[in-house]
Design a protein around this motif. Structure first.
Motif, PDB file in Angstrom:
ATOM      1  N   HIS A  22     -13.096 -45.130 -78.045  1.00  0.00           N
ATOM      2  CA  HIS A  22     -13.737 -45.244 -76.532  1.00  0.00           C
ATOM      3  C   HIS A  22     -14.262 -46.329 -76.219  1.00  0.00           C
ATOM      4  CE1 HIS A  22     -14.221 -40.848 -77.782  1.00  0.00           C
ATOM      5  NE2 HIS A  22     -13.512 -40.719 -76.808  1.00  0.00           N
ATOM      6  N   ASN A  45      -8.221 -46.121 -67.274  1.00  0.00           N
ATOM      7  CA  ASN A  45      -8.794 -45.902 -68.773  1.00  0.00           C
ATOM      8  C   ASN A  45      -8.284 -47.307 -69.509  1.00  0.00           C
ATOM      9  OD1 ASN A  45      -5.797 -44.929 -68.981  1.00  0.00           O
ATOM     10  ND2 ASN A  45      -6.529 -44.940 -71.218  1.00  0.00           N
ATOM     11  N   GLU A  80     -11.681 -43.004 -72.633  1.00  0.00           N
ATOM     12  CA  GLU A  80     -10.666 -42.910 -73.893  1.00  0.00           C
ATOM     13  C   GLU A  80      -9.576 -43.909 -73.794  1.00  0.00           C
ATOM     14  OE1 GLU A  80      -7.518 -39.656 -75.893  1.00  0.00           O
ATOM     15  OE2 GLU A  80      -8.757 -39.106 -74.540  1.00  0.00           O
ATOM     16  N   LEU A  88      -3.548 -39.201 -72.997  1.00  0.00           N
ATOM     17  CA  LEU A  88      -4.981 -38.888 -73.040  1.00  0.00           C
ATOM     18  C   LEU A  88      -5.328 -37.405 -73.767  1.00  0.00           C
ATOM     19  CD1 LEU A  88      -6.375 -40.728 -70.192  1.00  0.00           C
ATOM     20  CD2 LEU A  88      -6.561 -41.542 -72.470  1.00  0.00           C
TER      21      LEU A  88
END
Length: 179
Positions: A22, A45, A80, A88
Motif C-alpha cells: 500500500h 492507485n 493498494e 486489485l
C-alpha cells in the motif's frame, strides 16, 4: 529501476515505514509553503513508485511540477499497489477510510486548496470506482477543488498523465470538475 530526477527524490511517504502492498502518499514537500504549494495529483492507485524508485508517471508529474510548483505530491483514490487496477483486491472500506485520513492529513499539512485529478478511465476496477465517491466527499468537505489540465475523457474522468503511448502535455488551462 527508474530513478527520480536529480534533486526531486521524495522526502515524504505514507505509510512510513513503507508497506510494500500500500501507499497513501508520496512526494517532495519540504520546500513548500502556503504561498508555494506542491503540485498535488490524485491518481487511480499506486503502481511502482516508492521512496527509492520512481516510475514513468511520477517522473512526468515531477517534470510538470517544476513549471510552477515548489514540490510534488502523489495521492490515489485507492492505496493498494498494482500496475493493473483490474487485479486489485475487493474493495476494503477500512483501507479506503485510512487512505482518506492520510489524504486529509497531508492536504492540511501542505495547505492544498486544489488537486489535479489524474485517475483516467477506471475500466473494470470496481475497487477504485467504490473509492472515488469517498475521496470526492472528503475533498468537498475540505473545500479542495479538483481540476484537469487536459480534456476530460468520454467517461467524464480526468485523464491519466501517462496513458499508453506518450505522456500528456499537461499545459492547461485548468478546468475544474464538479462545479
Amino acid at each position: 529501476m527508474i530513478a527520480y530526477p536529480a534533486g526531486q527524490e521524495p522526502d515524504y511517504w505514507d505509510p512510513d515505514p513503507t508497506d510494500p502492498g500500500h501507499r497513501f502518499a508520496l512526494g517532495r514537500i519540504s520546500g513548500c509553503s502556503e504561498g508555494s504549494p506542491p503540485l498535488v495529483v490524485i491518481g487511480m492507485n499506486p503502481s511502482h513508485a516508492r521512496e527509492t524508485e520512481s516510475d514513468r508517471t511520477a517522473n512526468h508529474v515531477i517534470n510538470v511540477s517544476t513549471r510552477e510548483h515548489s514540490g510534488w505530491l502523489m495521492l490515489n483514490l485507492y492505496p493498494e499497489r498494482s500496475p493493473n487496477p483490474k487485479a486489485l483486491s475487493p474493495y476494503d472500506a477500512a483501507l479506503s477510510a485510512a487512505n482518506c485520513e492520510a489524504i486529509e492529513r497531508v492536504l492540511e499539512q501542505v495547505r492544498a486548496t486544489e488537486v489535479l485529478g489524474a485517475w483516467g478511465n477506471m475500466g473494470c476496477s470496481k475497487t477504485v470506482k467504490a473509492a472515488l465517491p469517498e475521496v470526492r466527499t472528503l475533498l468537498d468537505r475540505m473545500g479542495v477543488k479538483i481540476y484537469t489540465l487536459d480534456a476530460l475523457l468520454k467517461t467524464g474522468n480526468p485523464p491519466h498523465p501517462c496513458p499508453r503511448g506518450r505522456p500528456l502535455p499537461m499545459l492547461g488551462p485548468k478546468v475544474f470538475l464538479y462545479e
